[in-house]
Enzyme design. Sequence first.
Site, PDB file in Angstrom:
ATOM      1  N   GLY A 136       0.789  -1.223   0.000  1.00  0.00           N
ATOM      2  CA  GLY A 136       0.000   0.000   0.000  1.00  0.00           C
ATOM      3  C   GLY A 136       0.820   1.271   0.000  1.00  0.00           C
ATOM      4  O   GLY A 136       0.295   2.349  -0.231  1.00  0.00           O
ATOM      5  N   ASP A 138       3.217   4.076  -1.464  1.00  0.00           N
ATOM      6  CA  ASP A 138       3.423   4.540  -2.834  1.00  0.00           C
ATOM      7  C   ASP A 138       4.832   4.221  -3.310  1.00  0.00           C
ATOM      8  O   ASP A 138       5.035   3.612  -4.336  1.00  0.00           O
ATOM      9  CB  ASP A 138       3.181   6.045  -2.941  1.00  0.00           C
ATOM     10  CG  ASP A 138       1.741   6.388  -2.576  1.00  0.00           C
ATOM     11  OD1 ASP A 138       0.896   5.481  -2.667  1.00  0.00           O
ATOM     12  OD2 ASP A 138       1.475   7.534  -2.196  1.00  0.00           O
ATOM     13  N   HIS A 163      17.145   8.293 -14.355  1.00  0.00           N
ATOM     14  CA  HIS A 163      16.267   7.178 -13.988  1.00  0.00           C
ATOM     15  C   HIS A 163      15.717   7.364 -12.575  1.00  0.00           C
ATOM     16  O   HIS A 163      16.375   7.937 -11.711  1.00  0.00           O
ATOM     17  CB  HIS A 163      17.022   5.846 -14.081  1.00  0.00           C
ATOM     18  CG  HIS A 163      17.135   5.338 -15.484  1.00  0.00           C
ATOM     19  ND1 HIS A 163      18.057   4.414 -15.864  1.00  0.00           N
ATOM     20  CD2 HIS A 163      16.428   5.646 -16.598  1.00  0.00           C
ATOM     21  CE1 HIS A 163      17.927   4.151 -17.160  1.00  0.00           C
ATOM     22  NE2 HIS A 163      16.940   4.896 -17.624  1.00  0.00           N
ATOM     23  N   HIS A 230      24.579   4.261 -21.125  1.00  0.00           N
ATOM     24  CA  HIS A 230      23.503   3.644 -20.350  1.00  0.00           C
ATOM     25  C   HIS A 230      22.259   3.675 -21.244  1.00  0.00           C
ATOM     26  O   HIS A 230      22.359   4.019 -22.418  1.00  0.00           O
ATOM     27  CB  HIS A 230      23.335   4.433 -19.037  1.00  0.00           C
ATOM     28  CG  HIS A 230      22.427   3.805 -18.033  1.00  0.00           C
ATOM     29  ND1 HIS A 230      22.346   2.448 -17.832  1.00  0.00           N
ATOM     30  CD2 HIS A 230      21.539   4.344 -17.145  1.00  0.00           C
ATOM     31  CE1 HIS A 230      21.463   2.197 -16.877  1.00  0.00           C
ATOM     32  NE2 HIS A 230      20.958   3.341 -16.451  1.00  0.00           N
ATOM     33  N   ASP A 284      28.365   0.211  -9.661  1.00  0.00           N
ATOM     34  CA  ASP A 284      27.176  -0.595  -9.881  1.00  0.00           C
ATOM     35  C   ASP A 284      27.405  -2.117  -9.802  1.00  0.00           C
ATOM     36  O   ASP A 284      28.299  -2.640 -10.445  1.00  0.00           O
ATOM     37  CB  ASP A 284      26.682  -0.220 -11.294  1.00  0.00           C
ATOM     38  CG  ASP A 284      25.396  -0.873 -11.704  1.00  0.00           C
ATOM     39  OD1 ASP A 284      24.724  -1.475 -10.853  1.00  0.00           O
ATOM     40  OD2 ASP A 284      25.057  -0.767 -12.905  1.00  0.00           O
ATOM     41  N   HIS A 456      15.798  -6.926 -26.536  1.00  0.00           N
ATOM     42  CA  HIS A 456      16.092  -6.249 -25.275  1.00  0.00           C
ATOM     43  C   HIS A 456      17.537  -6.485 -24.857  1.00  0.00           C
ATOM     44  O   HIS A 456      18.107  -7.533 -25.107  1.00  0.00           O
ATOM     45  CB  HIS A 456      15.170  -6.737 -24.153  1.00  0.00           C
ATOM     46  CG  HIS A 456      15.470  -6.078 -22.835  1.00  0.00           C
ATOM     47  ND1 HIS A 456      15.260  -4.739 -22.637  1.00  0.00           N
ATOM     48  CD2 HIS A 456      16.003  -6.555 -21.679  1.00  0.00           C
ATOM     49  CE1 HIS A 456      15.646  -4.415 -21.397  1.00  0.00           C
ATOM     50  NE2 HIS A 456      16.098  -5.502 -20.800  1.00  0.00           N
ATOM     51  N   GLY A 459      20.790  -2.469 -19.304  1.00  0.00           N
ATOM     52  CA  GLY A 459      21.492  -1.189 -19.304  1.00  0.00           C
ATOM     53  C   GLY A 459      22.698  -1.188 -18.375  1.00  0.00           C
ATOM     54  O   GLY A 459      23.382  -0.184 -18.222  1.00  0.00           O
ATOM     55  N   HIS A 460      22.937  -2.318 -17.726  1.00  0.00           N
ATOM     56  CA  HIS A 460      24.015  -2.384 -16.738  1.00  0.00           C
ATOM     57  C   HIS A 460      25.111  -3.333 -17.215  1.00  0.00           C
ATOM     58  O   HIS A 460      24.831  -4.330 -17.862  1.00  0.00           O
ATOM     59  CB  HIS A 460      23.466  -2.890 -15.395  1.00  0.00           C
ATOM     60  CG  HIS A 460      22.389  -2.003 -14.851  1.00  0.00           C
ATOM     61  ND1 HIS A 460      22.640  -1.020 -13.927  1.00  0.00           N
ATOM     62  CD2 HIS A 460      21.074  -1.939 -15.126  1.00  0.00           C
ATOM     63  CE1 HIS A 460      21.505  -0.400 -13.642  1.00  0.00           C
ATOM     64  NE2 HIS A 460      20.535  -0.939 -14.359  1.00  0.00           N
ATOM     65  N   HIS A 482      24.904  -0.083  -5.499  1.00  0.00           N
ATOM     66  CA  HIS A 482      23.784  -0.492  -6.381  1.00  0.00           C
ATOM     67  C   HIS A 482      23.567  -2.001  -6.387  1.00  0.00           C
ATOM     68  O   HIS A 482      23.923  -2.683  -7.345  1.00  0.00           O
ATOM     69  CB  HIS A 482      23.995  -0.051  -7.841  1.00  0.00           C
ATOM     70  CG  HIS A 482      24.106   1.415  -8.017  1.00  0.00           C
ATOM     71  ND1 HIS A 482      24.236   2.002  -9.243  1.00  0.00           N
ATOM     72  CD2 HIS A 482      24.084   2.430  -7.127  1.00  0.00           C
ATOM     73  CE1 HIS A 482      24.316   3.310  -9.101  1.00  0.00           C
ATOM     74  NE2 HIS A 482      24.225   3.598  -7.812  1.00  0.00           N
ATOM     75  N   ASP A 538       3.556   7.579   1.680  1.00  0.00           N
ATOM     76  CA  ASP A 538       2.285   6.877   1.712  1.00  0.00           C
ATOM     77  C   ASP A 538       1.186   7.924   1.626  1.00  0.00           C
ATOM     78  O   ASP A 538       0.896   8.587   2.612  1.00  0.00           O
ATOM     79  CB  ASP A 538       2.192   6.105   3.039  1.00  0.00           C
ATOM     80  CG  ASP A 538       0.988   5.174   3.058  1.00  0.00           C
ATOM     81  OD1 ASP A 538       0.355   5.011   2.008  1.00  0.00           O
ATOM     82  OD2 ASP A 538       0.704   4.625   4.132  1.00  0.00           O
TER      83      ASP A 538
END
Length: 658
Positions: A136, A138, A163, A230, A284, A456, A459-460, A482, A538
Amino acid sequence: MKKTRLSFSSLSKDPNPGESGSARLTVPIGKQTDREHKNVERAGDRKRPMKSSTYQYSKKRFGQGGRSRSFDAKNQYKNTSSGKNANIPPPAPGIIRVIPLGGVEEIGKNMTAIEIGEDIIVIDAGMHFSNEATPGVDYVIPNTTYLEERKDKIRALIITHGHLDHIGGVPLVLSRIGNPPVYSRNLSILMMRKRQAEFPHLPAMKENIVEKDSIITCGKIKIKFFGVTHTIPDSMGIIVETEHGWIVTPGDYKLDQVDGIVSVEEEKEYAIFDKAKVLLLMTDSTNIENEGFSLPEIKVHQGLESLIKKINGRIIIAAFASHITRLAHVVKFAESLGRKIVLDGRSMKTNIEVAIEAGLFAPKKGTIIPIEEANNYPPNKVVILMTGAQGEEFASLNRAANKTHTKFLLHKGDTIILSASIIPGNERAVEKMKDGLTRQGARIISYRTAGEDFVHATGHGNQEDVKWLHRKTHPKFFIPIHGNHYRLVLHKELAVELGMPEENVVVPDNGSIIEISPDGQKITVRKEKAPSGIMMVDGVSISDTQDVVIRDRVMLAQDGMFVIIALVDQKTGKLKKSPDLISRGFVYLKENQELLRQVRIMIKKGVEDRAIKNLTRTTDGGPVDFDYIKKDLGESISKFLYQKTEKRPLVIPVILSV
Ligand SMILES: [Zn+2]
Ligand SMILES: [Zn+2]
């Protein structure tokens, strides 16, 4: 028959109601930040409102606030604001302090602070969406308490790229850390502006557009940048100069390479490191499990081009709206073949809008058409870009699949290209969506089924990309960022394999305070931690103290709730009427009359015995201690319900005295 929710009073009325005590109650559930302060609305002057608490039976510790397992695993849901400041001294002279505040126990909500002398700079301020542990909610942003307490030292927020796991928290974070100036490249600033516009009540962002060859000074700290590859243009790495060398973080990156041969442009971009002394690398770990080099984006562009050329019907491409490079390429290519483009889904429209605004490409007037006009063109003259490749409930493609899309119908002969990988956890949603799509006669080309035509790429960087970066930057110290903990550990192993001494690597947690010694020779972790409890956004509230609310939501989802309302005569200690019982998501009351009868007996006996005993003790006629009675009752009823049903509903006893 349509099911409707019954009002409190109409539920489980005792067959022989005594005196009619039509008390109107409001027991708000779920929005409080502190369960001890859930108030029962005053129901007339004669009635004394009681504090309401919840009880849940647990095997380990029986009683109030029985914890559900998911919240025991780690203390990250604890209220950390109680440990404010935690006596963390400022860094001693010459010390370089690095604090990953988010993104090192998860993939998402990235944020790292660097503190040198009187200056703090913050890198990225991301978010991640809620998951099964935060129902619940956000979204979640990094904990900014450490920064809030040192606002006057913060010189800049620097953003690596646009991003959401890097910019999603920007508006709220800025407002909490004293609104320092923000630095990033053009497209990222535009993306942030869009995001900031969703919070019109917050102060304007102090934006500064930099280029990859800009140099800025934040307090006494000098900062440089470099361009990285990226899935979104204008991604950049950051270089922080220190007296012992550079602190380098590329943000999200993969290498621009084909078959392991790194492009000339990329080599040029990273050439700055050839003669540089790099003190610390932070990078990353997202794809650290993937062997080899990452699939070059160019192969995906070629794959999509070949499919768009080959397919003679209508084409629907579902992709991450954040893959702006790919989307821009598809629009350009489809336009060159004379196809019209439809953009469907809010983030798809916004991101393409931003990309056009940033001057990344300029589709001809009339190329992008509204979805309502798609049927005015032959199927082979249209390409539709949609959100929802993950089967997200309200995204465009899912609406098309379950026929709730108000402006779009699938036809037999449509081809759907899922130009995305499935994020772990979304598999079932995607399968269900694929069922819906194929039922309507659409053909699906997905990441898995593609033969030669790649649709596809990540991106990493994969392992080989990562190794290349380590060799290129040859750092003295290393902090993997990351990623979840196990990914960071794998990344550490890779660094050690490449020759880095183990003691030069720190695998951090969110809030770890890492320090490089004044002589630049040692890296250590302080014993204190910066507050790292997750900050949940929230609805309109943002807080790191909502663990109770979330715990209740998880319990409610698993075992439902059970409310007891007892009306007690203050003078006699007797119940004025048989207690009202309300069950939601626990058991169906009508089919459990015997259970309810026993519960009613327990309540009557429990309340009256204690109330009468209590009355005889209070000679001055003082109020009966209903809090105690309620606690006792809550515990015994939740235990009883568990014994009878093996369910652990949230029990809410409400005792009103009249
Ligand atoms: Zn990214
Ligand atoms: Zn990222």
